[in-house]
Every structure is written in C-alpha cells, then in structure tokens.
Design an enzyme around this catalytic site. Structure first.
Site: not given
Ligand code: 4HQ
Length: 247
Positions: A88, A115, A153, A168
């Site tokens: 994230p 985590e 794609r 698209d």
């Molecule tokens: N993760 N975009 C992996 C995500 C996430 C996101 C949360 C990734 C938990 C361990 N990954 N961890 N948003 O939410 O790619």
C-alpha cells in the site's frame, strides 16, 4: 514476458493461470508464469517465514532470509526481470504504469502477508514498490494478479487481432463509449439509432461523444488531466450550451 510470483500461497494462482485471456496467453507462449513458494527458501525445519516485530507490537513480519533467497533465485533465473513489491506504500497502479510494465522482459512479483516484509528487502532487493489502491489487503497475492492481468492484456497479440486494447477506458484518457448488442429491443429499451445505421463516420462521432459525456458525468477528474483536441472541445462546448439553455 515472464512473470514469477513469490508467495507463501502459490496455490492461489492455479485458478488464475487456468482461465480466460491469461490461460490463452500462456498457451500461446506470450507469457511464461510461475508461482514460487517463499517457504521453500526457509532454512529451518519448520520452514518459518514470519517473526515478531522488533520494538514490539501486534502482528508478524515476513522474515528477510527466505524472501531474499527466493528473490535472488528468481533474479538468477530471469536476469532481465524487474522486481516489484506489492504494498500500500507503493506508487498507485494505473493504465500508464501497466503500459510501461508491458514493455519489460520479465517481472518478479513479491507478495507479502501479515504486517508486511522486513524493510531491508524493500530497500535492497526491490526495483519498484506498487500499490493497487488506497485500501488494505490481507496479502499481496490479489494485487499481483491484478497487475499481471492488466499487463498481460497489453502484450502484443494477447487480445485478438482487433484494436481492443487501444480503445480501452483510460488508454486515451477517456472512459469507453457505451456498448450495445442484440436484441434490438430489450424490455422496451432500444439502441441508439446511429449504431444500426451502418454510417461508420457517424458511429465514430457518436462513440467519441459517448466517451466524452460519460467521462464528464462519471469521472470529470480525468478531463482535468487530458489534453483535448479540437473535435473534443467542440463536443464539450455543444453540450455545455445545451445544459446552459436548460438552467
Ligand atoms: N497489501 N496494493 C501486502 C496491500 C496492497 C495494496 C497489504 C500488500 C498487506 C502484506 N498491496 N501486505 N493496497 O494492501 O498492493
């Protein structure tokens, strides 16, 4: 294009590889895919991949050694590939990024659980950190699938001979025009007459107008970023005048 996914749940990818356009792209050897179990790179007898966070607190962290082993092995097998950590905290994925990634030789996709991964992995062994959106998943696997799907794609030859990928939503900064198919009358609702007319120029004009109006009504933020050509400005002005006469 080669995709190597590093995960503690490689079986999650079995149904993903087995359906639709992704399956066809594998069969046609336009992509080469594998999901590798990070656990196989754990040194201890119980193949532990997580540990408690230094400094205390709740949750677990992905241990660096198995991840480093898995990444280094993947890099050795695909030396041209770039390594991506799904997180994230990464750059938020969009169509322009999908287009850039589609031009690469290979991608090693690192999926964390718990985590997240030990910070030294992101610092030393990862080329790009990418997020699929501002929300929190339980693991990077679904994010990796979304990335593989959007990138695959765009690889030449993956979508049929038509120009589907070029028309698209987002490809030119606009949402796609409305689509209709048979029957001509569905529960009393018809189809725009022009689409039945066979006048290709008029159909193209209607589709551009549909694209612009849908973008204006549903995603006006996209218009802020887009450089509009003369025809597009004309269409927006026309509808601006129509609405102005109503109010
Ligand atoms: N993760 N975009 C992996 C995500 C996430 C996101 C949360 C990734 C938990 C361990 N990954 N961890 N948003 O939410 O790619």
């Amino acid at each position: 294009m080669k995709f190597v996914v590093l995960t503690i749940f490689p079986e999650m990818f079995d149904p993903f590889w087995a359906h639709g356009i992704i399956r066809k792209a594998i069969e046609d050897q336009r992509i080469l895919t594998s999901a590798v179990n990070i656990r196989d790179y754990a040194a201890d007898r119980h193949q532990v991949t997580d540990d408690r966070p230094y400094g205390g607190g709740s949750g677990m962290v992905m241990k660096p050694e198995p991840l480093a082993g898995a990444i280094r092995d993947a890099v050795q097998r695909a030396p041209q590939a770039k390594t991506v950590l799904l997180s994230p905290q990464g750059r938020v994925f969009n169509q322009a990024m999908a287009q850039e990634l589609a031009a690469l030789e290979g991608l090693i996709l690192v999926c964390g659980r718990y985590e997240g991964v030990d910070e030294r992995i992101a610092d030393d062994l990862v080329d790009y950190e990418i997020s699929i959106g501002d929300f929190v998943l339980t693991g990077g696997e679904l994010a990796a699938m979304i990335l593989v799907d959007a990138v695959t794609r765009l690889i030449p030859g993956v979508l049929g001979g038509d120009k589907a990928a070029e028309t698209d939503s987002f490809a030119d900064g606009l949402l796609e025009h409305a689509h209709y198919t048979r029957p001509r009358d569905f529960e009393g609702r018809g189809v725009p007459e022009v689409l039945l007319s066979g006048h290709h120029r008029e159909i193209e004009n209607w589709r551009l107008e549909s694209s612009l109006m849908r973008t204006l009504l549903k995603r006006s933020d996209l218009l802020d970023k887009k450089a509009l050509n003369r025809q597009e400005v004309e269409i927006l002005n026309k509808w601006y005048r129509v609405i102005k006469n109503l109010i």
